[in-house]
Scaffold this motif. Structure first.
Motif, mmCIF file in Angstrom:
data_model
loop_
_atom_site.group_PDB
_atom_site.id
_atom_site.type_symbol
_atom_site.label_atom_id
_atom_site.label_comp_id
_atom_site.label_asym_id
_atom_site.label_seq_id
_atom_site.Cartn_x
_atom_site.Cartn_y
_atom_site.Cartn_z
ATOM 1 N N THR A 66 0.833 -1.204 0.000
ATOM 2 C CA THR A 66 0.000 0.000 0.000
ATOM 3 C C THR A 66 0.865 1.250 0.000
ATOM 4 O O THR A 66 0.629 2.199 -0.761
ATOM 5 C CB THR A 66 -0.942 -0.003 1.222
ATOM 6 O OG1 THR A 66 -1.761 -1.172 1.176
ATOM 7 C CG2 THR A 66 -1.831 1.221 1.232
ATOM 8 N N THR A 67 1.883 1.262 0.839
ATOM 9 C CA THR A 67 2.799 2.411 0.908
ATOM 10 C C THR A 67 3.525 2.607 -0.419
ATOM 11 O O THR A 67 3.614 3.730 -0.935
ATOM 12 C CB THR A 67 3.825 2.217 2.049
ATOM 13 O OG1 THR A 67 3.117 2.022 3.269
ATOM 14 C CG2 THR A 67 4.759 3.402 2.171
ATOM 15 N N HIS A 68 4.027 1.548 -0.994
ATOM 16 C CA HIS A 68 4.747 1.646 -2.268
ATOM 17 C C HIS A 68 3.813 2.096 -3.387
ATOM 18 O O HIS A 68 4.207 2.905 -4.246
ATOM 19 C CB HIS A 68 5.404 0.320 -2.616
ATOM 20 C CG HIS A 68 6.603 0.008 -1.785
ATOM 21 N ND1 HIS A 68 7.297 -1.171 -1.904
ATOM 22 C CD2 HIS A 68 7.244 0.713 -0.813
ATOM 23 C CE1 HIS A 68 8.302 -1.179 -1.049
ATOM 24 N NE2 HIS A 68 8.289 -0.045 -0.374
ATOM 25 N N SER A 69 2.600 1.581 -3.388
ATOM 26 C CA SER A 69 1.621 1.987 -4.403
ATOM 27 C C SER A 69 1.327 3.474 -4.284
ATOM 28 O O SER A 69 1.243 4.187 -5.299
ATOM 29 C CB SER A 69 0.339 1.177 -4.273
ATOM 30 O OG SER A 69 0.554 -0.166 -4.563
ATOM 31 N N ALA A 70 1.156 3.952 -3.069
ATOM 32 C CA ALA A 70 0.895 5.372 -2.871
ATOM 33 C C ALA A 70 2.077 6.206 -3.344
ATOM 34 O O ALA A 70 1.898 7.250 -4.003
ATOM 35 C CB ALA A 70 0.609 5.647 -1.401
ATOM 36 N N THR A 71 3.290 5.769 -3.055
ATOM 37 C CA THR A 71 4.487 6.494 -3.488
ATOM 38 C C THR A 71 4.581 6.501 -5.009
ATOM 39 O O THR A 71 4.869 7.542 -5.624
ATOM 40 C CB THR A 71 5.760 5.846 -2.874
ATOM 41 O OG1 THR A 71 5.635 5.833 -1.452
ATOM 42 C CG2 THR A 71 7.006 6.603 -3.283
ATOM 43 N N LEU A 72 4.343 5.374 -5.636
ATOM 44 C CA LEU A 72 4.398 5.307 -7.106
ATOM 45 C C LEU A 72 3.310 6.177 -7.737
ATOM 46 O O LEU A 72 3.536 6.803 -8.784
ATOM 47 C CB LEU A 72 4.264 3.850 -7.572
ATOM 48 C CG LEU A 72 5.449 2.945 -7.276
ATOM 49 C CD1 LEU A 72 5.134 1.507 -7.618
ATOM 50 C CD2 LEU A 72 6.688 3.408 -8.043
ATOM 51 N N ASN A 73 2.151 6.219 -7.120
ATOM 52 C CA ASN A 73 1.081 7.074 -7.641
ATOM 53 C C ASN A 73 1.472 8.548 -7.567
ATOM 54 O O ASN A 73 1.110 9.333 -8.444
ATOM 55 C CB ASN A 73 -0.220 6.840 -6.880
ATOM 56 C CG ASN A 73 -0.929 5.589 -7.317
ATOM 57 O OD1 ASN A 73 -0.770 5.147 -8.448
ATOM 58 N ND2 ASN A 73 -1.728 4.995 -6.430
ATOM 59 N N LYS A 74 2.185 8.943 -6.521
ATOM 60 C CA LYS A 74 2.628 10.340 -6.398
ATOM 61 C C LYS A 74 3.565 10.710 -7.549
ATOM 62 O O LYS A 74 3.561 11.834 -8.038
ATOM 63 C CB LYS A 74 3.350 10.547 -5.077
ATOM 64 C CG LYS A 74 2.445 10.625 -3.891
ATOM 65 C CD LYS A 74 3.254 10.877 -2.621
ATOM 66 C CE LYS A 74 2.361 10.830 -1.408
ATOM 67 N NZ LYS A 74 3.132 10.981 -0.168
ATOM 68 N N PHE A 75 4.384 9.765 -7.950
ATOM 69 C CA PHE A 75 5.319 10.015 -9.048
ATOM 70 C C PHE A 75 4.681 9.791 -10.409
ATOM 71 O O PHE A 75 5.303 10.015 -11.434
ATOM 72 C CB PHE A 75 6.570 9.134 -8.915
ATOM 73 C CG PHE A 75 7.429 9.480 -7.731
ATOM 74 C CD1 PHE A 75 7.997 10.736 -7.605
ATOM 75 C CD2 PHE A 75 7.657 8.552 -6.731
ATOM 76 C CE1 PHE A 75 8.804 11.064 -6.525
ATOM 77 C CE2 PHE A 75 8.449 8.870 -5.635
ATOM 78 C CZ PHE A 75 9.025 10.130 -5.534
ATOM 79 N N GLY A 76 3.449 9.279 -10.412
ATOM 80 C CA GLY A 76 2.745 9.051 -11.671
ATOM 81 C C GLY A 76 3.239 7.835 -12.399
ATOM 82 O O GLY A 76 3.028 7.697 -13.607
ATOM 83 N N VAL A 77 3.907 6.905 -11.723
ATOM 84 C CA VAL A 77 4.429 5.708 -12.357
ATOM 85 C C VAL A 77 3.355 4.642 -12.492
ATOM 86 O O VAL A 77 3.210 4.018 -13.526
ATOM 87 C CB VAL A 77 5.629 5.165 -11.563
ATOM 88 C CG1 VAL A 77 6.144 3.869 -12.159
ATOM 89 C CG2 VAL A 77 6.738 6.204 -11.507
ATOM 90 N N ALA A 78 2.581 4.444 -11.451
ATOM 91 C CA ALA A 78 1.567 3.392 -11.478
ATOM 92 C C ALA A 78 0.248 3.977 -11.966
ATOM 93 O O ALA A 78 -0.104 5.095 -11.670
ATOM 94 C CB ALA A 78 1.381 2.821 -10.068
#
Length: 79
Positions: A66-78
């Protein structure tokens, strides 16, 4: 009278044979089953402990994902 005694003797022999070959073996299996209960109880306790550890580990993995997904979403990767 002899005929009746022969019948009684045959009946007693059948009863003894049944007791020896069937009843005694079933009693032995039953006793072995009761002896196995403490071993099974200990094994179930161990499995229960293992399940608790697995639940804990899965919970941690969920939080990390969940934490990694949120971080990737912030960068627009996921997406």
């Amino acid at each position: 009278m002899k005929d009746r005694m022969d019948k009684v003797e045959n009946a007693v022999i059948r009863i003894e044979t049944t007791q020896e070959n069937v009843t005694n073996k079933k009693l032995q299996l039953l006793a072995e089953g009761f002896q196995a209960v403490p071993e099974m109880s200990e094994e179930l306790h161990t499995l229960s402990d293992d399940v608790e550890v697995i639940k804990f580990d899965v919970d941690i993995v969920k939080k990390v994902v969940t934490t990694h997904s949120a971080t990737l979403n912030k960068f627009g990767v996921a997406k």
